[in-house]
Design a protein around this motif. Structure first.
Motif, PDB file in Angstrom:
ATOM      1  N   THR B  55       0.840  -1.201   0.000  1.00  0.00           N
ATOM      2  CA  THR B  55       0.000   0.000   0.000  1.00  0.00           C
ATOM      3  C   THR B  55       0.872   1.248   0.000  1.00  0.00           C
ATOM      4  O   THR B  55       0.560   2.238  -0.680  1.00  0.00           O
ATOM      5  CB  THR B  55      -0.933  -0.027   1.227  1.00  0.00           C
ATOM      6  OG1 THR B  55      -1.757  -1.183   1.141  1.00  0.00           O
ATOM      7  CG2 THR B  55      -1.814   1.213   1.283  1.00  0.00           C
ATOM      8  N   ALA B  56       1.982   1.185   0.745  1.00  0.00           N
ATOM      9  CA  ALA B  56       2.882   2.347   0.781  1.00  0.00           C
ATOM     10  C   ALA B  56       3.420   2.659  -0.617  1.00  0.00           C
ATOM     11  O   ALA B  56       3.559   3.836  -0.983  1.00  0.00           O
ATOM     12  CB  ALA B  56       4.035   2.078   1.750  1.00  0.00           C
ATOM     13  N   VAL B  59       0.691   4.423  -2.460  1.00  0.00           N
ATOM     14  CA  VAL B  59       0.617   5.812  -1.971  1.00  0.00           C
ATOM     15  C   VAL B  59       1.678   6.659  -2.663  1.00  0.00           C
ATOM     16  O   VAL B  59       1.398   7.763  -3.163  1.00  0.00           O
ATOM     17  CB  VAL B  59       0.804   5.863  -0.439  1.00  0.00           C
ATOM     18  CG1 VAL B  59       1.021   7.297   0.040  1.00  0.00           C
ATOM     19  CG2 VAL B  59      -0.398   5.232   0.256  1.00  0.00           C
ATOM     20  N   GLN B  63       1.055   9.860  -5.088  1.00  0.00           N
ATOM     21  CA  GLN B  63       1.614  11.173  -4.723  1.00  0.00           C
ATOM     22  C   GLN B  63       2.447  11.742  -5.878  1.00  0.00           C
ATOM     23  O   GLN B  63       2.330  12.922  -6.222  1.00  0.00           O
ATOM     24  CB  GLN B  63       2.463  11.056  -3.451  1.00  0.00           C
ATOM     25  CG  GLN B  63       1.603  10.902  -2.192  1.00  0.00           C
ATOM     26  CD  GLN B  63       2.422  10.599  -0.950  1.00  0.00           C
ATOM     27  OE1 GLN B  63       3.576  10.145  -1.044  1.00  0.00           O
ATOM     28  NE2 GLN B  63       1.838  10.835   0.220  1.00  0.00           N
ATOM     29  N   VAL B 175      -6.445   3.508  -1.993  1.00  0.00           N
ATOM     30  CA  VAL B 175      -5.593   4.688  -2.082  1.00  0.00           C
ATOM     31  C   VAL B 175      -6.280   5.672  -3.018  1.00  0.00           C
ATOM     32  O   VAL B 175      -6.587   5.344  -4.171  1.00  0.00           O
ATOM     33  CB  VAL B 175      -4.184   4.332  -2.575  1.00  0.00           C
ATOM     34  CG1 VAL B 175      -3.337   5.599  -2.730  1.00  0.00           C
ATOM     35  CG2 VAL B 175      -3.514   3.372  -1.597  1.00  0.00           C
ATOM     36  N   GLY B 179      -3.255  10.168  -2.924  1.00  0.00           N
ATOM     37  CA  GLY B 179      -2.360   9.349  -2.118  1.00  0.00           C
ATOM     38  C   GLY B 179      -2.841   9.095  -0.696  1.00  0.00           C
ATOM     39  O   GLY B 179      -2.215   8.325   0.043  1.00  0.00           O
ATOM     40  N   ARG B 180      -3.965   9.706  -0.305  1.00  0.00           N
ATOM     41  CA  ARG B 180      -4.485   9.385   1.033  1.00  0.00           C
ATOM     42  C   ARG B 180      -5.045   7.968   1.049  1.00  0.00           C
ATOM     43  O   ARG B 180      -5.555   7.492   0.027  1.00  0.00           O
ATOM     44  CB  ARG B 180      -5.582  10.372   1.436  1.00  0.00           C
ATOM     45  CG  ARG B 180      -5.048  11.729   1.844  1.00  0.00           C
ATOM     46  CD  ARG B 180      -6.191  12.674   2.175  1.00  0.00           C
ATOM     47  NE  ARG B 180      -7.070  12.824   1.030  1.00  0.00           N
ATOM     48  CZ  ARG B 180      -8.315  13.276   1.108  1.00  0.00           C
ATOM     49  NH1 ARG B 180      -8.827  13.603   2.267  1.00  0.00           N
ATOM     50  NH2 ARG B 180      -9.052  13.386   0.002  1.00  0.00           N
ATOM     51  N   VAL B 181      -4.962   7.315   2.208  1.00  0.00           N
ATOM     52  CA  VAL B 181      -5.448   5.937   2.322  1.00  0.00           C
ATOM     53  C   VAL B 181      -6.807   5.942   3.023  1.00  0.00           C
ATOM     54  O   VAL B 181      -6.924   6.359   4.167  1.00  0.00           O
ATOM     55  CB  VAL B 181      -4.453   5.059   3.106  1.00  0.00           C
ATOM     56  CG1 VAL B 181      -5.001   3.647   3.233  1.00  0.00           C
ATOM     57  CG2 VAL B 181      -3.092   5.062   2.422  1.00  0.00           C
TER      58      VAL B 181
END
Lengths: 478, 478
Positions: B55-56, B59, B63, B175, B179-181
């Motif tokens: 997930t990172a 993100v 972004q 996501v 880029g916010r989860v």
């Protein structure tokens, strides 16, 4: 001497559009539409109560409301338990009960088309003749409306096998905040053309649009039920049964639980000779029909015996089944004998039911309150009900604290603050806590996209965005 | 001499964040990610193919994409049939297949938590050991991913009894464009806290966010099936059986139909000795178990005989059932022997299936084309498949015209332009026609609310709003 003031311009416009008998402003009359069944939730005073007869009437209302910046609170029969349709000061309360036609029942496509004011039971009765069944069955089914059911995504006793309202929605007609008419969804069983807007409106508690028509899926009528009742000395035993039901693949059509407080309250009311020492009573049904139902209930009875039930009884006699179920159905009226009730509505993962029941016991003890827990064990949706005298400030304060303790307990067990009653006006703070800041922002973004002036049911479900707050504060300042 | 240009700044940023092996720009490699299985749908060229591991990573991608205004096309295995994940010129194609972990299987709560790259069959296998079942079964189940299933709200053969993907979604991690989860939904069976965002993302074909995790409900494993096959001389007879199944309340676990063109194509391929004169073949199963299944299939056989079937055969031998089902499963490969295939995906109300089959016959005749119809009769979702030589311009033109004729026919019968494949890039015009201008505006408003720069899968599902168009035209102009 009575002071008579001229009605606001928007009231006159509404009367011109809908007829005077559809626009009520007498405070004695409008007060009766100010609140739902969440007795202790805050409620304002409607500036007017409007009763539309058609989608065109609703369009006219939203056009007038948009032109004049008047908020609108949609409402059905008022059976809600979270204050979702409670009045907002200075707003129109839009009562949908006159739009109560069952427009179509199609056995060929197993669906019905209804207006929002149709009472749940009226829909059930309308389709029963064709051997069909509309499953969602909130306990207020004999007076709540389909529009309210859609707006709160109602559940009921059927959910363990048949799901909730959203599972039966094929299509909707919705009047948007600015008066445009959206038709979304379809008459087909399947369909993926575009976003699932219908299910966005379902459960949105009147904050995104006014539902004016619904196409709902139906099921074949269930077969004659076989019923089981069992009592247990411990919550752990009860939890074990629910867990074993889930892991063993049984799908009863009903699986309800009530705790010792409820058992005693019901016994007091019905003189039903219940086991007042039992810690929990489970009631289950299978509507699988014939031998399949008998086998399903026998398997469930065996799970109860294995868990150490003190008493297990099964019957395929529907009348006796109704009697066993009556104990469950009377739980809330029985608790109401003990005082005013604050009904909570937490759903937990099914594996955490025993922990939740124990937690409620601890809260009752630590807050020195009577809390009866009745719930849909099969789907983990529990209704701890706090019984107290609201005229006693200390009791009242402890009751509200216990209400919050229960939500905290539910969230801590991986659950949700509302399984089927909705957020309404009573759980706005808790919603923010459950869903967190990103989801809250997404809620606000969607609300702003569909209702940029914040006119629809402002202040309900989540805290207003800037536009929404402006609309409300303008009115409060009048 | 090879010309080497420095990578764009955003490519360097992505390599720094995810590692060079996760960011592919070699055109020979990226081309292999440019399109799905909708062979004739338009596809651009990805500027880069990115394969996140977490997930990172996703993100970081969103972004970077937001910072540089680079569109992103999310994609799974590429089994789609509407071009939804086809590449957009200059965009990132975000391939989710490395995120393929089954994170949890909980028999107690009858759910699983998975990453989007998990193959549908891998999930089925992972839960089978616990006696559990993940129903949605698109025909590509042995290679399509859950992320793709979620994004298109996939169906399959199971839908007549078990519904579609959205019916199994409890919660999602998504996501967002910036880029916010977002985490939405829950682990509980029921829950009405806030808008049903999970079901808004399901079926949104990658236009609203990138799904990075899903919590899905499971069911008890079905019981050993009893199978029926029947042939009919007329579509009217077939339609009558489907209608009687619906009105009589039977709920088979599978009810499939294929027309004469499919029967002959399968017979040519399998040498199965099928009745080449039959106008339609129905295959049905019941997984109700034991006597219930036998009774259900016998009731269905009786409906077939009453409708005048030429041939009815039933079996409770699973191996023989598989053989009967093989004819249905081989329909598409058999049609592919006749040329390139253009697979349509119309769902009609179940009462209109006979009319739809007849209409497809008329279209095949008037356009002088081979069209084989195979479909999920139980839920009205039909897949007329046009077989033709795409190198012949005249045939190609007639094939596309017939494709549109079929959609027109479906809409005229009260159906939808897509039952389970999605709108993708091939039915954008038709979506606007089906849902109308108000619903289109609502789609755009929601898209703008969640993806204001129009970066996510631009041009798919519906025509871009202004911001969306700007993003795409900027890139085309590079």
């Amino acid at each position: 001497m009575a002071v008579t003031t001229a009605p606001a311009a928007w009231v006159t416009e509404l009367r011109d559009a809908l007829g005077a008998d559809s626009v009520l402003t007498d405070p004695d009359v409008t007060a009766s539409y100010a609140r739902d069944q969440a007795m202790l939730a805050p409620a304002g005073t409607p500036a007017a109560v409007v009763l539309p007869r058609s989608t065109a009437d609703v369009v006219a209302v939203m056009q007038v409301a948009t032109r004049h910046g008047v908020p609108v609170v949609p409402r059905g029969a008022g059976s809600g338990l979270a204050g979702a349709s409670n009045a907002v000061d200075g707003a129109i309360t839009l009562v949908m009960t006159r739009m109560d036609a069952v427009l179509e029942v199609s056995p060929e496509d197993r669906l019905a088309v209804v207006q929002p004011g149709v009472v749940n039971k009226a829909l059930r009765d309308a389709v029963a003749g064709a051997g069909l069944f509309y499953p969602p069955d909130p306990s207020s089914y004999d007076w709540c409306t389909i529009g309210g059911n859609l707006s709160t995504n109602s559940g009921g006793l059927c959910c363990v096998k048949y799901g909730v309202t959203t599972d039966y929605v094929l299509g909707l007609e919705v009047v948007l905040a600015d008066g445009r008419v959206l038709r979304t969804g379809r008459r087909t069983v399947k369909g993926v053309a575009g976003y699932d807007l219908a299910r966005l409106f379902v459960g949105s508690e009147g904050t995104l649009g006014v539902i004016t028509e619904a196409t709902v899926a139906l099921r074949p009528a269930p077969q004659r039920p076989v019923t089981l009742a069992a009592t247990f000395a411990t919550t752990a035993q009860t939890g074990q049964v629910v867990e074993r039901v889930v892991t063993s693949g049984l799908v009863p059509s009903l699986l309800e639980v009530m705790d010792n407080t409820c058992i005693c309250a019901v016994d007091d009311l019905l003189k039903a000779d219940l086991d007042r020492t039992a810690h929990a009573l489970l009631v289950a049904q299978s509507d699988a029909g014939g031998e399949a139902a008998a086998a399903e209930i026998e398997a469930l009875a065996e799970l109860c015996r294995e868990a150490g039930a003190d008493f297990v009884h099964t019957t395929d006699d529907p009348a006796e089944g109704d009697l066993l179920l009556a104990a469950r159905r009377m739980a809330l009226p029985a608790l109401e004998q003990l005082g005013s009730t604050l009904i909570d509505d937490v759903a937990v993962p099914r594996s955490r039911i025993a922990a939740f029941l124990d937690g409620c016991d601890e809260i009752a003890a630590s807050r020195r309150l009577t809390i009866g827990v009745v719930g849909h064990a099969g789907d983990g949706n529990m209704h701890p009900t706090i019984c107290f005298d609201p005229t006693d400030p200390d009791l009242r304060e402890r009751a509200f604290a216990a209400f919050d303790d229960i939500l905290e307990l539910g969230l801590g067990l991986g659950g949700t603050i509302t399984g089927e009653h909705g957020v309404g006006s009573i759980k706005v703070d808790w919603l923010e806590r459950e869903i967190g800041p990103v989801a809250l922002d997404v809620h606000r973004a969607i609300k702003d996209a569909l209702d940029p002036d914040g006119l629809l049911n402002p202040g309900k479900v989540f805290r207003a965005s800037v536009a929404d707050l402006a609309a409300v504060s303008t009115l409060s300042g009048r």
